[in-house]
Enzyme design. Structure first.
Site, PDB file in Angstrom:
ATOM      1  N   ILE A  59       0.838  -1.199   0.000  1.00  0.00           N
ATOM      2  CA  ILE A  59       0.000   0.000   0.000  1.00  0.00           C
ATOM      3  C   ILE A  59       0.875   1.252   0.000  1.00  0.00           C
ATOM      4  O   ILE A  59       1.974   1.257   0.551  1.00  0.00           O
ATOM      5  CB  ILE A  59      -0.968  -0.038   1.217  1.00  0.00           C
ATOM      6  CG1 ILE A  59      -2.149   0.915   1.025  1.00  0.00           C
ATOM      7  CG2 ILE A  59      -0.232   0.217   2.530  1.00  0.00           C
ATOM      8  CD1 ILE A  59      -3.315   0.640   1.985  1.00  0.00           C
ATOM      9  N   CYS A  60       0.387   2.307  -0.655  1.00  0.00           N
ATOM     10  CA  CYS A  60       1.022   3.631  -0.592  1.00  0.00           C
ATOM     11  C   CYS A  60      -0.110   4.649  -0.426  1.00  0.00           C
ATOM     12  O   CYS A  60      -1.146   4.322   0.128  1.00  0.00           O
ATOM     13  CB  CYS A  60       1.895   3.888  -1.822  1.00  0.00           C
ATOM     14  SG  CYS A  60       0.991   3.998  -3.381  1.00  0.00           S
ATOM     15  N   ARG A  61       0.059   5.871  -0.903  1.00  0.00           N
ATOM     16  CA  ARG A  61      -0.996   6.868  -0.730  1.00  0.00           C
ATOM     17  C   ARG A  61      -2.162   6.622  -1.680  1.00  0.00           C
ATOM     18  O   ARG A  61      -3.316   6.647  -1.285  1.00  0.00           O
ATOM     19  CB  ARG A  61      -0.446   8.286  -0.915  1.00  0.00           C
ATOM     20  CG  ARG A  61      -1.489   9.369  -0.627  1.00  0.00           C
ATOM     21  CD  ARG A  61      -0.923  10.767  -0.673  1.00  0.00           C
ATOM     22  NE  ARG A  61      -0.270  11.069  -1.928  1.00  0.00           N
ATOM     23  CZ  ARG A  61      -0.888  11.422  -3.055  1.00  0.00           C
ATOM     24  NH1 ARG A  61      -2.196  11.536  -3.078  1.00  0.00           N
ATOM     25  NH2 ARG A  61      -0.206  11.657  -4.154  1.00  0.00           N
ATOM     26  N   GLY A  63      -1.714   4.270  -4.774  1.00  0.00           N
ATOM     27  CA  GLY A  63      -1.616   3.025  -5.537  1.00  0.00           C
ATOM     28  C   GLY A  63      -0.489   2.954  -6.548  1.00  0.00           C
ATOM     29  O   GLY A  63      -0.207   1.880  -7.074  1.00  0.00           O
ATOM     30  N   MET A  87      -3.834   4.272   0.748  1.00  0.00           N
ATOM     31  CA  MET A  87      -4.332   4.710   2.052  1.00  0.00           C
ATOM     32  C   MET A  87      -5.514   5.669   1.926  1.00  0.00           C
ATOM     33  O   MET A  87      -6.312   5.783   2.848  1.00  0.00           O
ATOM     34  CB  MET A  87      -3.205   5.357   2.863  1.00  0.00           C
ATOM     35  CG  MET A  87      -2.193   4.357   3.418  1.00  0.00           C
ATOM     36  SD  MET A  87      -2.892   3.053   4.471  1.00  0.00           S
ATOM     37  CE  MET A  87      -3.480   4.004   5.880  1.00  0.00           C
TER      38      MET A  87
END
Length: 108
Positions: A59-61, A63, A87
């Site tokens: 996961i990141c901010r 995708g 996120m």
């Protein structure tokens, strides 16, 4: 290269380890409880921190970085899926979050 799997925050496989590849300031503002934090640019030298037998939900901010990380991990023999929407989607779905800065958890 094989097709990387994308999953929504509500479809993260049971028992998968969440790997957060965002920067330190993003992690401190808010992250999934129990997630493992390895910023994307540190992934190659910290690969040994990961168990190749554990399914990873990356996961990141939003995708983008997690998609690159999941593809890279898959190419190195790890089982990884990309969490679509990152996120931001996690927050919108009302999933639990914690922060490391003493403030209300948020996504920056």
């Amino acid at each position: 290269m094989s097709e990387m799997e994308n999953v929504s925050v509500t479809a993260i496989p049971e028992g998968a380890r969440i790997l957060d590849v965002r920067e330190d300031y993003e992690w401190e503002a808010g992250h999934a409880p129990g997630a493992l934090h390895i910023p994307l640019d540190q992934l190659p030298e910290r690969l040994d921190d990961l168990d190749p037998d554990t399914d990873l939900a990356v996961i990141c901010r939003s995708g983008g970085r997690s998609a690159r990380a999941a593809q890279w991990l898959e190419a190195h023999g790890y089982s990884a899926v990309n969490v679509t929407g990152g996120m931001g989607a996690w927050l919108e779905a009302g999933q639990p979050m914690v922060s490391d800065n003493g403030k209300e958890p948020t996504v920056v």
